[in-house]
Design an enzyme around this catalytic site. Structure first.
Site, short mmCIF file in Angstrom:
data_model
loop_
_atom_site.label_atom_id
_atom_site.label_comp_id
_atom_site.label_asym_id
_atom_site.label_seq_id
_atom_site.Cartn_x
_atom_site.Cartn_y
_atom_site.Cartn_z
N CYS A 222 0.78 -0.81 -0.15
CA CYS A 222 -0.08 0.12 0.09
C CYS A 222 0.71 1.65 0.03
O CYS A 222 0.41 2.48 -0.28
CB CYS A 222 -1.04 -0.02 0.95
N HIS A 301 12.83 1.47 4.82
CA HIS A 301 12.82 -0.27 4.32
C HIS A 301 13.59 -0.80 5.50
O HIS A 301 14.25 -0.95 5.60
CB HIS A 301 13.24 -1.09 3.05
N HIS A 387 -2.05 19.95 6.83
CA HIS A 387 -3.17 18.66 5.99
C HIS A 387 -2.59 17.33 6.76
O HIS A 387 -0.36 17.14 6.55
CB HIS A 387 -3.47 18.97 5.19
N HIS A 391 -2.60 6.79 5.12
CA HIS A 391 -3.13 5.74 4.57
C HIS A 391 -4.25 5.00 5.45
O HIS A 391 -4.11 4.52 6.22
CB HIS A 391 -2.00 4.37 3.91
N ASN A 424 -10.82 0.72 1.88
CA ASN A 424 -8.92 0.73 2.33
C ASN A 424 -8.79 0.39 0.34
O ASN A 424 -8.73 -1.31 -0.25
CB ASN A 424 -8.39 -0.54 2.39
#
Length: 507
Positions: A222, A301, A387, A391, A424
């Site tokens: 995602c 990562h 703002h 996700h 989602n």
């Protein structure tokens, strides 16, 4: 915990040093020029009259011309070495037709009619749906709305083409940019990667030019939308005067799970049809009409950790007959670790110095005085950012980030309403959230937007945008056109689903 604190201090110190170094290097030409003027000019002015200076200049005209040419060349080289600004011209989000809408009860009934689920799995999905934060009009592909379900490559292709062509058509119509002017095209879809690829599909459909730079991203979860933006940013540094088209989507048809492995059932209750397209530009002439400028991208990562790497995996279930995406119980903890690493890098780039010092002070106190028990300071990102587009992975994710970042209900509203209205939608959810901010008239000139996404691997990626102008809400309704006037709505922690409406068994 001691080792973790030490690692945090070390990482934060390294990040601060890197930021200071880059700021020094960027300002070095200015510092040298000012120093030269302060050292050389006063003695010349004090010892020579203007007439003498003019006479010397005429006598050494060739040398003076060469010096001026050298200064001009140095200034030009410096200007060309600076990163090209990346502008977001416009964006588009996909909204399927009303025939694709399904209430939560209808979704549960459809799952039951699809077959393959035992009573325990159906009860679990119903409980998850009641706590999901999703509303009564999220979207499913036609392949999963039929009885029996039609999960095959043909219907998967139909779903993806409807989404991709829908958003790209809308985006090109809004911007008026000819398809032939697009020099870079990037598409990302994590679980569905057809041959020919999505970018080839786009190139063929819109007859893009033969030298177009194309990249197709898959398997990146995602957070791939931010990865695509970061890749486009780097490509726009080496390909001048062009546009980059970024398309983010996910395919639901082939990724619904019809088995009874509980960790794989969660995705059925959350993921829905969606997609978005974004047009970026490095043309300075586009600054006047662009909505935003990309300020920072930060990618984290944590795949080197087996715990992080294995928390979201696509695999066969115990029967070997069904494939699904399995979510580990450690997902929230892993996401928290990734977020902390990400904001440790992002913080020095955006936070006021006072917040950075307070954060470091609490970490150092806990490190040096092991029994100090000083509560770690969570930086107040609202001091630097107006703002937040987080996700919309699920209600639990949003609750945890609201608590961790100390955000208000107003800041969380775009993410919660995106989850409520669209579910989602994977990597494209960030653009639904930004579109919500626009449709509500929230975006003012100079505002900064922080997009945060999480993905398998495990990754946490951020992008920070600066609004170049106030965005007119009436012209930026996008996928929210029919809903913006009735939102936000309060979504309780648990919203029961009527058993009679969700029943899939004959009486």
């Amino acid at each position: 915990m001691d080792r973790e604190l030490f690692r945090t201090v070390k990482q934060a110190t390294r990040n601060h040093a890197r930021v200071l170094y880059h700021r020094l290097v960027c300002r070095l030409p200015h510092l040298l020029a000012v120093t030269l003027l302060l050292v050389v000019l006063p003695p010349l002015v004090s010892t020579l009259s203007l007439d003498a200076l003019w006479a010397d200049a005429r006598a050494n005209a060739p040398l003076l011309a060469a010096a001026c040419a050298g200064c001009f060349a140095a200034a030009y080289a410096y200007a060309m070495s600076r990163p090209r600004p990346v502008f977001l011209v416009d964006l588009a989000g996909y909204k399927p037709g009303p025939e694709h809408e399904a209430t939560r009860a209808r979704a549960i009934r459809q799952f039951g009619l699809a077959g393959g689920f035992d009573d325990e799995s159906m009860s679990f999905q119903k409980r998850m749906m009641e706590r999901s934060g999703l509303g009564e009009a999220t979207h499913f592909p036609a392949s999963l709305m039929s009885i029996p379900v039609d999960m095959c490559l043909r219907t998967a292709r139909d779903e993806s083409e409807a989404v991709v062509f829908g958003v790209v058509d809308e985006l090109l119509a809004k911007t008026g940019v000819p398809a032939g002017d697009i020099g870079v095209v990037i598409a990302n879809s994590s679980l569905y990667s057809p041959t020919p690829s999505f970018v080839s599909l786009i190139v063929n459909r819109y007859r893009l030019r033969e030298d177009v730079v194309s990249h197709n991203l898959s398997g990146m979860g995602c957070s791939a939308g931010i990865i695509a933006i970061d890749l486009a940013k780097h490509l726009l540094q080496v390909h001048p005067d062009t546009y980059a088209l970024v398309v983010s989507t996910e395919n639901i048809t082939l990724n619904a799970y019809l088995g009874n492995n509980r960790p794989m059932l969660v995705t059925n209750t959350l993921f829905r049809v969606g997609g978005a397209a974004v047009l970026l530009s490095n043309r300075r002439a586009d600054r006047a009409r662009a909505k935003y400028q990309l300020i920072h991208t930060v990618r984290t990562h944590r795949g080197a950790s087996d715990r992080s790497y294995g928390c979201v995996t696509q695999e066969e279930d115990d029967t070997g007959a069904r494939v699904g995406v399995s979510l580990s119980k450690e997902l929230m903890s892993v996401a928290g670790d990734a977020l902390r690493t990400n904001i440790t890098t992002l913080g020095p780039l955006v936070l006021p110095l006072s917040e950075q010092l307070r954060f470091l002070a609490t970490v150092v106190l806990n490190r040096v005085f092991l029994r100090a028990h000083v509560k770690p300071h969570i930086p107040d990102f609202t001091l630097a950012l107006e703002h937040f587009c987080i996700h919309a992975g699920g209600r639990g994710v949003l609750d945890e980030l609201e608590r961790s970042l100390k955000l208000s209900a107003w800041h969380m509203e775009p993410s919660r309403m995106t989850l409520y209205r669209f579910g989602n939608t994977s990597s494209s959810s960030l653009w639904y959230e930004l579109s919500y901010c626009e449709a509500k008239g929230r975006i003012k000139k100079g505002d900064r937007v922080w997009q945060i996404a999480f993905g398998s691997g495990f990754k946490c990626n951020s992008a920070v945008w600066k609004a170049l102008r106030a965005v007119d809400a009436a012209e930026s309704l996008g996928p929210w056109a029919q809903d913006v006037h009735v939102l936000p709505v309060h979504v309780p922690k648990v919203v029961p689903i009527d058993d009679d409406e969700a029943s899939y068994k004959p009486n």
